[in-house]
Motif scaffolding. Structure first.
Motif, PDB file in Angstrom:
ATOM      1  N   GLY A 421     -30.507 -31.822 -19.481  1.00  0.00           N
ATOM      2  CA  GLY A 421     -31.574 -32.795 -19.679  1.00  0.00           C
ATOM      3  C   GLY A 421     -31.008 -34.162 -20.011  1.00  0.00           C
ATOM      4  O   GLY A 421     -29.897 -34.296 -20.524  1.00  0.00           O
ATOM      5  N   ILE A 429     -33.139 -41.161 -10.639  1.00  0.00           N
ATOM      6  CA  ILE A 429     -34.304 -40.561 -11.293  1.00  0.00           C
ATOM      7  C   ILE A 429     -35.140 -41.691 -11.883  1.00  0.00           C
ATOM      8  O   ILE A 429     -34.638 -42.504 -12.675  1.00  0.00           O
ATOM      9  N   TYR A 431     -37.811 -41.690 -13.879  1.00  0.00           N
ATOM     10  CA  TYR A 431     -38.551 -41.528 -15.122  1.00  0.00           C
ATOM     11  C   TYR A 431     -37.664 -40.874 -16.172  1.00  0.00           C
ATOM     12  O   TYR A 431     -36.616 -40.304 -15.873  1.00  0.00           O
ATOM     13  N   ALA A 432     -38.109 -40.976 -17.407  1.00  0.00           N
ATOM     14  CA  ALA A 432     -37.380 -40.358 -18.530  1.00  0.00           C
ATOM     15  C   ALA A 432     -38.394 -39.922 -19.584  1.00  0.00           C
ATOM     16  O   ALA A 432     -39.447 -40.537 -19.739  1.00  0.00           O
ATOM     17  N   SER A 434     -35.932 -36.533 -18.495  1.00  0.00           N
ATOM     18  CA  SER A 434     -35.937 -35.667 -17.320  1.00  0.00           C
ATOM     19  C   SER A 434     -35.020 -34.476 -17.577  1.00  0.00           C
ATOM     20  O   SER A 434     -34.230 -34.472 -18.518  1.00  0.00           O
ATOM     21  N   TRP A 435     -35.148 -33.477 -16.729  1.00  0.00           N
ATOM     22  CA  TRP A 435     -34.338 -32.284 -16.895  1.00  0.00           C
ATOM     23  C   TRP A 435     -34.040 -31.710 -15.509  1.00  0.00           C
ATOM     24  O   TRP A 435     -34.574 -32.150 -14.488  1.00  0.00           O
ATOM     25  N   LYS A 461     -33.297 -31.603 -10.002  1.00  0.00           N
ATOM     26  CA  LYS A 461     -32.866 -32.688 -10.867  1.00  0.00           C
ATOM     27  C   LYS A 461     -33.883 -33.812 -10.783  1.00  0.00           C
ATOM     28  O   LYS A 461     -34.092 -34.379  -9.711  1.00  0.00           O
ATOM     29  N   GLY A 462     -34.529 -34.084 -11.902  1.00  0.00           N
ATOM     30  CA  GLY A 462     -35.529 -35.142 -11.908  1.00  0.00           C
ATOM     31  C   GLY A 462     -36.679 -34.893 -10.959  1.00  0.00           C
ATOM     32  O   GLY A 462     -37.186 -35.826 -10.336  1.00  0.00           O
ATOM     33  N   GLY A 463     -37.102 -33.635 -10.823  1.00  0.00           N
ATOM     34  CA  GLY A 463     -38.236 -33.315  -9.963  1.00  0.00           C
ATOM     35  C   GLY A 463     -37.874 -33.166  -8.498  1.00  0.00           C
ATOM     36  O   GLY A 463     -38.738 -32.850  -7.677  1.00  0.00           O
TER      37      GLY A 463
END
Length: 612
Positions: A421, A429, A431-432, A434-435, A461-463
């Motif tokens: 994460g 990525i 947004y934050a 994130s995981w 990773k990051g959606g």
């Protein structure tokens, strides 16, 4: 034992290095050129198993800490009489022995003598290579020719000197890149002395890390293993350190050892800023315990200010001066191995980083590994690298679990899972916080003259998710070698269409049994319409070169390599490669292209090697 020997002899050095690459690397931040150069150098001057050390064996990237310890223990108790005895070490599988054999030998132990100039120059090996590449001939803007000249001097790995000069494609006289290195080893208490281009690594790498750091790998038991000490760096690409360093060693029997290292480096951070690095390391090893304290001071001639408009680098170091201090430890007790490091780095706030892990060996042929790392947002050190999801450590929290099984003859099964994460914005990525996760499994089965492997991988990773699978078959007999590779991935998205990438290639090689000539070739098809579905493919190349193109788009690729050993001291390598893209895809993604011919890319590599 006979099966293992035949298995070793049938596979060529190039095929073994390619297999090591596929196992050791997962396309993380790694200097593949240095890896290849190290392995070729070790093949030319093999390690004597009866007079080796942990530092030497660590140059073999595929060996785990337990395998290194077992090799040293075996040689200490009853010296090797033949490489056949590698089969008696339980932690070495048939595949490990195959990978190990080209780089080791068995000789009687001879004490190190004083270095005399006449003896050094008379018994040393000399190698000169000249390489000329013509890259992307059809569309390269400017001069497409790349030129490299390299010289290497090696006396039993105790005295190593090298120099090289290269001009990048499109470069001018002012763009020439040059470098030289020197390493002396084991002269009294002076364990190592390096000058010129070199690399330094200690502990888990939070303070100083080697240029080649593979990170995640299918060889689970090697995760978290680094190369301690100072070593020359043979590339002129500007990486590594530039200056001098030395290590003094004191030993009390075979159980206790103290190393003290000091180093200095001076290089350009960019066209106008100089970067000074001064550092030191104290390493104490007593029986199964190994402790290290490492500190460096970075000083720049002008303030460092990373690009401000990128939110992902808001915690990168800014300023004139930075101190980094780390403490690492390892304790090995047969069936388990504990290791870790904690470090702090000066920034706008002092950053903190730690990595701890443990290897367990509950039975022969079973390796388990658990690892946890935490790097605070303000922990930023450009010279360090430890196990991480990203290429630059900082702002990460994650846990990793892996298993490797070699209990069954001819089989290797390995798998790992990693969850991580980020509290802030990371590159790519939006947004934050994130995981993400990364899960991989691989099965490999080998026989006398062929082996088969299959791998599946799921990562997010990051959606952004990517699922991939790979199947590979190798066969070699006599002068023939075949390698068939198929790989596919998909990246689900919110739209109805599912972006995918697929590639299939066939390698064919033939080494003439009654002539000093070898041929290798590949034919490949690929279809990866989106950049997220690109597939990296390791390709054979001329000696000391590497090629890992990311195939992207719709088209095909082929290459042919000729190796001709003109005389024992002189060899010629020639490689011609061609990529062809579908017209409609290329015009959609490259509107500037207006020619009526099918878009192509042609590369020609030529290398001449002289060895004395």
């Amino acid at each position: 034992m006979l099966h293992t020997l035949v298995f070793i002899l049938l596979f060529s050095l190039d095929e073994i290095i390619l297999d090591i690459y596929n196992q050791v690397t997962e396309l993380t931040q790694a200097d593949y050129e240095q890896m290849q150069s190290d392995l070729y150098a070790l093949h030319q001057t093999p390690i004597n198993l009866n007079a080796t050390s942990e530092e030497e064996l660590e140059q073999l990237y595929f060996l785990s800490p337990r395998q290194i310890d077992d090799l040293l223990t075996y040689a200490d108790r009853h010296p090797f009489e033949s490489v056949y005895e590698l089969r008696l070490i339980p932690s070495l599988s048939d595949i490990d022995i195959r990978n190990l054999t080209p780089f080791v030998k068995v000789d009687a132990v001879t004490p190190y003598n004083a270095l005399y100039a006449r003896e050094v120059f008379a018994r040393a090996t000399h190698e000169i290579i000249t390489r000329v590449d013509a890259r992307n001939i059809e569309s390269y803007q400017g001069d497409p020719v790349f030129v490299l000249t390299r010289y290497r001097f090696d006396f039993q790995r105790r005295v190593i000197f090298g120099a090289q000069l290269r001009r990048p494609a499109g470069g001018q006289a002012k763009d020439l890149q040059y470098g030289a290195y020197l390493q002396l080893r084991d002269i009294g208490h002076l364990h190592s002395l390096v000058a010129g281009n070199y690399q330094a690594s200690f502990g888990q790498g939070l303070v100083l890390a080697p240029v080649f750091h593979p990170g995640k790998t299918m060889l689970v038991s090697t995760v978290g293993r680094t190369q301690d000490g100072l070593r020359y760096y043979s590339s002129a690409d500007g990486n590594g350190l530039h200056g001098a360093g030395g290590t003094l060693r004191w030993e009390w029997g075979k159980q206790t050892r103290l190393d003290v290292t000091a180093l200095y480096s001076l290089q350009r951070a960019n066209d106008s800023v100089w970067h000074h690095v001064a550092g030191a390391n104290i390493s104490l090893r007593h029986r199964r315990l190994h402790l290290q304290l490492t500190a460096i001071e970075n000083i720049w001639s002008d303030s460092i200010h990373p690009y401000y408009n990128a939110s992902y680098n808001m915690h990168y170091f800014r300023g004139f001066r930075q101190a980094v201090i780390g403490f690492s430890a390892r304790y090995n007790y047969g069936w388990f191995d504990l290791f870790g490091e904690v470090a702090t780095a000066q920034n706008a706030r002092w950053g903190f980083g730690t990595i701890v892990g443990s290897r367990f060996y509950p039975a022969d042929g079973v390796s388990l590994l658990a690892l946890y790392r935490y790097y605070s947002p303000w922990f930023d050190n450009a010279l360090g690298y430890a196990f991480s999801e990203t290429g630059r450590i900082g702002d990460e929290n994650g846990g990793y679990i892996g298993i490797e099984l070699t209990r069954w003859k001819n089989w290797r099964v390995s798998a790992y899972g990693d969850v991580f994460g980020f509290s802030g914005i990371k590159y790519g990525i939006a947004y934050a916080p994130s995981w993400g996760y990364d899960a991989v499994g691989e099965v490999q089965y080998s026989r006398t003259d062929w082996w088969l492997s299959g791998r599946i991988r799921a990562r997010e990773k990051g959606g952004q998710a990517l699922y991939s699978t790979r199947l590979q078959f190798n066969w070699q007999r006599g002068g023939w070698s075949l390698r068939t590779h198929a790989e596919m991935n998909i990246s689900p998205s919110g739209s109805s269409a599912v972006p995918y990438g697929v590639t299939i290639w066939q390698d064919v090689g033939y080494h003439f049994l009654h002539a000093p000539v070898a041929l290798k070739g590949r034919v490949q098809f690929f279809d990866a319409r989106e950049w997220a579905n690109r597939i990296y493919c390791y390709e054979h190349d001329v000696l000391y070169a590497f090629s890992i193109p990311a195939v992207y788009g719709l088209g095909g690729r082929a290459y042919l390599i000729l190796q001709w050993n003109i005389i024992p001291q002189l060899a010629l390598y020639l490689r011609v490669s061609e990529s062809i893209y579908q017209r409609s895809w290329y015009s959609d993604h490259h509107p500037e292209w207006t020619n009526t011919t099918v878009p192509t890319r042609t590369d020609i590599h030529l290398l001449l090697r002289a060895k004395l």
